[in-house]
Every structure is written in C-alpha cells, then in structure tokens.
Motif scaffolding. Structure first.
Motif, short mmCIF file in Angstrom:
data_model
loop_
_atom_site.label_atom_id
_atom_site.label_comp_id
_atom_site.label_asym_id
_atom_site.label_seq_id
_atom_site.Cartn_x
_atom_site.Cartn_y
_atom_site.Cartn_z
N VAL A 142 1.07 6.45 -80.77
CA VAL A 142 2.00 7.51 -80.43
C VAL A 142 2.35 7.35 -78.95
O VAL A 142 1.44 7.35 -78.10
CB VAL A 142 1.40 8.90 -80.69
CG1 VAL A 142 2.34 10.01 -80.19
CG2 VAL A 142 1.10 9.09 -82.17
N PRO A 143 3.62 7.17 -78.61
CA PRO A 143 3.98 6.94 -77.21
C PRO A 143 3.53 8.11 -76.32
O PRO A 143 3.59 9.27 -76.73
CB PRO A 143 5.51 6.85 -77.24
CG PRO A 143 5.84 6.50 -78.66
CD PRO A 143 4.79 7.15 -79.49
N GLU A 144 3.10 7.76 -75.12
CA GLU A 144 2.74 8.82 -74.17
C GLU A 144 3.99 9.59 -73.76
O GLU A 144 3.96 10.82 -73.68
CB GLU A 144 2.07 8.19 -72.94
CG GLU A 144 1.63 9.22 -71.90
CD GLU A 144 0.97 8.56 -70.70
OE1 GLU A 144 0.90 9.21 -69.64
OE2 GLU A 144 0.52 7.41 -70.83
N HIS A 145 5.07 8.85 -73.47
CA HIS A 145 6.34 9.49 -73.12
C HIS A 145 7.47 8.73 -73.81
O HIS A 145 7.76 7.57 -73.46
CB HIS A 145 6.55 9.50 -71.60
CG HIS A 145 7.82 10.19 -71.18
ND1 HIS A 145 8.27 10.16 -69.87
CD2 HIS A 145 8.73 10.93 -71.88
CE1 HIS A 145 9.40 10.87 -69.80
NE2 HIS A 145 9.70 11.32 -71.01
N LEU A 146 8.11 9.36 -74.76
CA LEU A 146 9.17 8.74 -75.55
C LEU A 146 10.52 9.24 -75.04
O LEU A 146 10.78 10.44 -74.99
CB LEU A 146 9.01 9.09 -77.03
CG LEU A 146 10.04 8.50 -77.98
CD1 LEU A 146 9.93 6.98 -78.01
CD2 LEU A 146 9.84 9.06 -79.39
N VAL B 97 -7.82 16.05 -86.74
CA VAL B 97 -7.38 15.01 -85.82
C VAL B 97 -6.28 14.20 -86.50
O VAL B 97 -6.43 13.79 -87.65
CB VAL B 97 -8.54 14.09 -85.40
CG1 VAL B 97 -8.02 12.98 -84.50
CG2 VAL B 97 -9.64 14.89 -84.70
N PHE B 98 -5.19 13.97 -85.78
CA PHE B 98 -4.11 13.17 -86.33
C PHE B 98 -4.46 11.69 -86.28
O PHE B 98 -4.89 11.18 -85.25
CB PHE B 98 -2.81 13.43 -85.56
CG PHE B 98 -1.70 12.48 -85.92
CD1 PHE B 98 -1.21 12.43 -87.20
CD2 PHE B 98 -1.17 11.62 -84.97
CE1 PHE B 98 -0.19 11.56 -87.54
CE2 PHE B 98 -0.16 10.74 -85.28
CZ PHE B 98 0.34 10.71 -86.58
N ASN B 99 -4.28 11.00 -87.41
CA ASN B 99 -4.61 9.58 -87.52
C ASN B 99 -3.34 8.81 -87.85
O ASN B 99 -2.85 8.83 -88.98
CB ASN B 99 -5.66 9.38 -88.62
CG ASN B 99 -6.19 7.96 -88.67
OD1 ASN B 99 -5.44 7.00 -88.55
ND2 ASN B 99 -7.50 7.82 -88.86
N LEU B 100 -2.78 8.12 -86.85
CA LEU B 100 -1.52 7.41 -87.04
C LEU B 100 -1.65 6.26 -88.04
O LEU B 100 -0.72 6.00 -88.81
CB LEU B 100 -1.01 6.88 -85.69
CG LEU B 100 0.30 6.10 -85.73
CD1 LEU B 100 1.43 6.94 -86.30
CD2 LEU B 100 0.67 5.60 -84.33
N LYS B 101 -2.79 5.58 -88.05
CA LYS B 101 -2.96 4.47 -88.99
C LYS B 101 -2.86 4.94 -90.44
O LYS B 101 -2.27 4.27 -91.29
CB LYS B 101 -4.30 3.77 -88.75
CG LYS B 101 -4.33 2.93 -87.47
CD LYS B 101 -5.63 2.15 -87.35
CE LYS B 101 -5.61 1.27 -86.09
NZ LYS B 101 -6.86 0.49 -85.94
N PHE C 75 7.62 10.70 -91.42
CA PHE C 75 7.16 11.15 -90.11
C PHE C 75 7.49 12.61 -89.86
O PHE C 75 6.68 13.36 -89.32
CB PHE C 75 7.74 10.26 -89.01
CG PHE C 75 6.91 9.05 -88.70
CD1 PHE C 75 6.18 8.97 -87.53
CD2 PHE C 75 6.83 7.99 -89.60
CE1 PHE C 75 5.39 7.85 -87.25
CE2 PHE C 75 6.06 6.87 -89.35
CZ PHE C 75 5.33 6.80 -88.17
N THR C 76 8.69 13.05 -90.24
CA THR C 76 9.04 14.45 -90.02
C THR C 76 8.19 15.37 -90.89
O THR C 76 7.81 16.46 -90.47
CB THR C 76 10.53 14.71 -90.31
OG1 THR C 76 10.85 14.34 -91.65
CG2 THR C 76 11.43 13.93 -89.36
N HIS C 77 7.85 14.91 -92.10
CA HIS C 77 6.98 15.69 -92.98
C HIS C 77 5.59 15.83 -92.37
O HIS C 77 5.01 16.93 -92.32
CB HIS C 77 6.89 15.01 -94.34
CG HIS C 77 5.91 15.64 -95.28
ND1 HIS C 77 6.05 16.92 -95.79
CD2 HIS C 77 4.73 15.16 -95.81
CE1 HIS C 77 5.03 17.20 -96.58
NE2 HIS C 77 4.23 16.16 -96.60
#
Length: 481
Positions: A176-180, A82-86, A58-60
C-alpha cells in the motif's frame, strides 16, 4: 509462419472477447447464428482482467475496512483486525479467474467457436488470424469489431519509471503506497483515491481545473466535503509541468489554481491515461472504413460501419468508454444482423463511481437543465434523515431530483451514498419512461430502506418530505396530492 491451405468460411466473426464481444456472441447463439469469436489474450477483456473488476475488488475491500469501527459498535470484532494486502491480491485473482472461467463456459455451452490469436482484415469479408507460427484465413458474411481500447501515458512523462503507473497497474502493487498521487477525475481514478485512502495510504488528487468532476454540481461539492473529511487532499491544477523520480519517491510539479508552481512528493503517481481504440493492428486502413479524427470507427444506429459487412461496438466507437455501452451495442449489432430492429439510446447512460460512498448520476445535471431553458423544481433529501442509513451508519450523502416544473417530468436523478449503485437501474428506468413526480410518489416503498430516500426526495420537490426540515405546503400543491 505456417499459412493455412484452405480459406475457412464462417457466418459471423466477432473480434474481441471483452464484455461487448462475448455478449454479442451469446446473443448471436441465442438467435440461432453460427458464431466464431477471436480473442488474442484472455476472455473477458481489459474490463474483467485489468480494469473495472479488479477496481471493484479493491473498492469492496476498502468499504469493508472502513466499516470496522461500526462493526465494533455492533459487537463484532475486537479492534485487532489487520489488513492483509497479499490476501486481497489473492482474492482478486480468484475473482478474476472465476469470472473468466464463467465466460469461457458460457461460450462453450452456447456452442460458440473460440479461436485464440491476433486478427487482421485482409478484405471486407476476409480476415487472417495469427497464433504463433500458425496463420489461418477466414471468410465471413458479417464481422464485428469489439477490440476495446488501451491506456496510453501522456507524452513527456517518464514512461519507464517504476513509480509512474497507469490506473490498472495499481492493482498489481504488493504494497500500500505511503503517499499515492492520483492524476485524473474519471471513475477509476476516484475509486483508486477513495479505496487506497481507506486502505491506509495518504492520497492527493490532482484535479484538472478545466474539467473538474464529471457529476452534478451538488455531488461535486459533497464529494469534496467527504474527501476533506477522509483527509484526501485535492489540488486543482491548470497544467502538469514535470515529474521527477528517484529510487524511493516521485515528485510532480504543476501550476495550481492560484497560478503558482507547486511540487507534490509521493511514493507513486497514478494516471488515468489517454484511452485509444485498439484498431492499429486490425489493418482497417486498407479497407478505408470511415473513422473520426480521434480514430474511432463511425457507425450508424445499428452499429454498422461504412462497410456493410463490418460492424463495430464498444470502445472502438464514439461515446463513453464504458462496458455497459459495449454490452448494449453488442447485443444490438447481432440482433440487427439477425434481421431485428434494435434500438440503442445512450441518453440515460448512468455515470457511476464505486467510491466511498458510491455515486450515480442519471439524466441532466441542474446546470444543464437550467442552461436548456427549463423551469425547474429541484430537491435534495439527505440520507441522514433515512432510518436504514442510520441503522447501517451510512448517513453520508443525499439523493437529488430535478423536475421540469411545467410538465412534472423527472429529468435528472443524482445520488451519492450507500445503495446508489443498486438503485441506479431504477433511476434509469424512471427517466426512460419519462416518469412524472406522481409516478414516484404513488407506489409503496419497503420500510426501512434506502429506497425511501428517493420517495422523500421527490416529495421534497413541493415540501412534502416527512423526514426533512419543516416546510409549509402551498394550498395549490396540496390540491395536487
């Protein structure tokens, strides 16, 4: 349950297949020992499957995503990325699977016997291994406990809530959480805060006022500046009072540093958790192995417990709960069993965080050095003055060097900035060899490169740094050049 009819004899049994356990097993095979490794879950342990490896994926990804503006400056991409979490989750699983397969192959190639099951001690030289309905008994000459530790939720919180997670669980989320909200300041907590902010989440860190960040004071100040720059909100708190979860959000009420009650509302709350050694199911209480008040197994310089036939390494022992400690101890324990005289000295164990930018601290902080009574020379070289940092647009951060002015010996090196992780090995080596200022100034350094920052940080101790503000060099210092 089916109990094995025969007691099977083994030379060396290692319980736990994490970084410490499998490193110990391979080193044992290299030394000609017959090794049996017992693992109840997946090879690689928590570090590979749930902890530091998923975190670094994740940090990478976050670091790469934060580079997109710079890449467009270089003519790469058109701004439609566009970031794709899947896809990231799929990549994470492929990395974990690949590394796990690598560990399994190492064991096979080194002829290490791997047994799947839950181990428990029946005596000082005997264990039982349960796997489903099968229960086998093994007698051993030497055993190593390498079962690691587990996170526990602080008491008084809603442990079954879907919006309160332990740190490793964040890497399983499909959104991705809206507010973590991140409660904690260890390296995993800071990596989560840094990476999820880059991935698009609003992030709030609840920083324990009494503990603070675990770095040198200058690093702490710079970290706060960079968090502010990246719109990561840091709230210093004295006490966490309560949490309240609804279907869509989680609220956290705390006493802040102004001694007033404050409530923060987010979508998920992450806890670093309290880590406890995984020893309860081992049955070591019946053996009366010496333990600390916290439950860690006491060991000597060879990782040998109070029972001569049993050794312990990694998170089940006192000290930092880090994979690098477990690996070092695992090798040493086996070398001692094989008749060697290894040495484990964790004095210069690096404190590392893969934040954006990354952080490394080795040796004494400035405060600890001054508190010890040392006369110091202290310097910082800002990476904004480094040519390669300018090329790569990684100008945030600095390298700080702390030197004992009476001996010229370097006692601490601290860095926040791109390249810190890769340079940490050099920092450790320099402090281990009790390097003097001249030992760092004498060699030639590749140009352009981040490594030149270390040279200039040391040169800056007496005003010799070229790419820093003008400083007049005293004549007595010039004579020593």
């Amino acid at each position: 349950m089916v109990v094995g009819e025969l007691i099977q004899e083994r030379d060396l049994i290692i319980i736990g297949g994490g970084p410490g356990g499998y490193s110990a097993a391979v080193r044992g095979a290299q030394l000609g020992l017959s090794v049996t490794l017992i693992e109840q879950a997946e090879m690689g342990g928590v570090c590979l499957n749930k902890g530091c490896i998923p975190s670094k994926v994740f940090t990478h990804a976050a670091a790469k995503l934060s580079d997109t503006t710079h890449l467009r400056d270089l003519g790469i991409g058109n701004g439609d990325e566009v970031f794709n979490l899947k896809k990231l989750l799929s990549y994470k699983e492929s990395v974990i699977d690949g590394l796990r397969s690598g560990v399994e192959s190492l064991c096979k190639e080194n002829k290490i016997e791997v047994i799947l099951g839950r181990a428990s001690f029946l005596g000082a030289d005997r264990i039982g291994v349960e796997n489903g309905h099968q229960f086998d008994i093994y007698e051993f000459k030497q055993g190593i406990i390498a079962t690691g530790s587990s996170q526990e939720m602080p008491s008084g919180l809603m442990e079954n809530g879907k919006r309160i997670l332990l740190s490793h669980e964040i890497f399983e989320l499909e959104e991705v959480p809206e507010h973590l909200i991140v409660n904690g300041c260890d390296y995993i907590a800071l990596e989560i805060a840094s990476s999820f902010a880059a991935l698009g989440a609003k992030v709030t860190i609840l920083l324990d006022k009494k503990e603070g960040y675990p770095f040198d004071e200058s690093i702490n100040k710079e970290l706060n500046r960079l968090f502010k720059k990246r719109k990561i909100n840091v709230i210093q708190v004295f006490e966490l009072i309560s949490t309240n979860e609804t279907e869509d959000e989680i609220s956290v009420t705390c006493i802040n540093d102004k001694n007033s009650e404050e409530t923060i509302i987010g979508t998920y709350l992450i806890f670093s958790g309290i880590r406890k050694p995984n020893i309860e199911s081992l049955g070591i209480s019946r053996l009366k192995i010496e333990q600390t008040v916290e439950g860690f197994i006491k060991v000597d310089e060879n990782m040998q417990s109070s029972i001569p036939s049993i050794y312990a390494i990694g998170d089940v022992t006192e000290g930092p709960l880090l994979a690098i400690k477990a690996i070092k101890q695992g090798k040493a324990a086996v070398e001692s069993i094989a008749g060697g005289k290894p040495e484990v000295d964790l004095t210069f164990l690096p404190i590392v965080a893969h934040t954006i930018p990354p952080i490394v601290c080795v040796g004494l902080t400035e405060k600890k050095a001054r508190d010890s009574g040392m006369e110091l020379r202290v310097s910082r070289f800002a990476l904004g003055g480094n040519g390669y940092a300018t090329i790569t647009n990684k100008k945030d951060g600095f390298i700080k060097v702390i030197s004992d002015s009476t001996t010229d010996i370097i006692v601490g090196i601290h860095m926040i900035g791109d390249g810190a992780i890769e340079m940490s090995g050099s920092f450790v080596q320099l402090l281990e060899m009790a390097a003097k200022e001249e030992d760092i100034k004498f060699p030639a350094y590749a140009h352009p490169g981040i490594n030149e920052g270390l040279l200039e940080a040391v040169e800056a101790l007496i005003g010799q740094a070229i790419h820093a503000g003008p400083v007049k060099i005293r004549k007595k210092d010039l004579l020593s050049i």
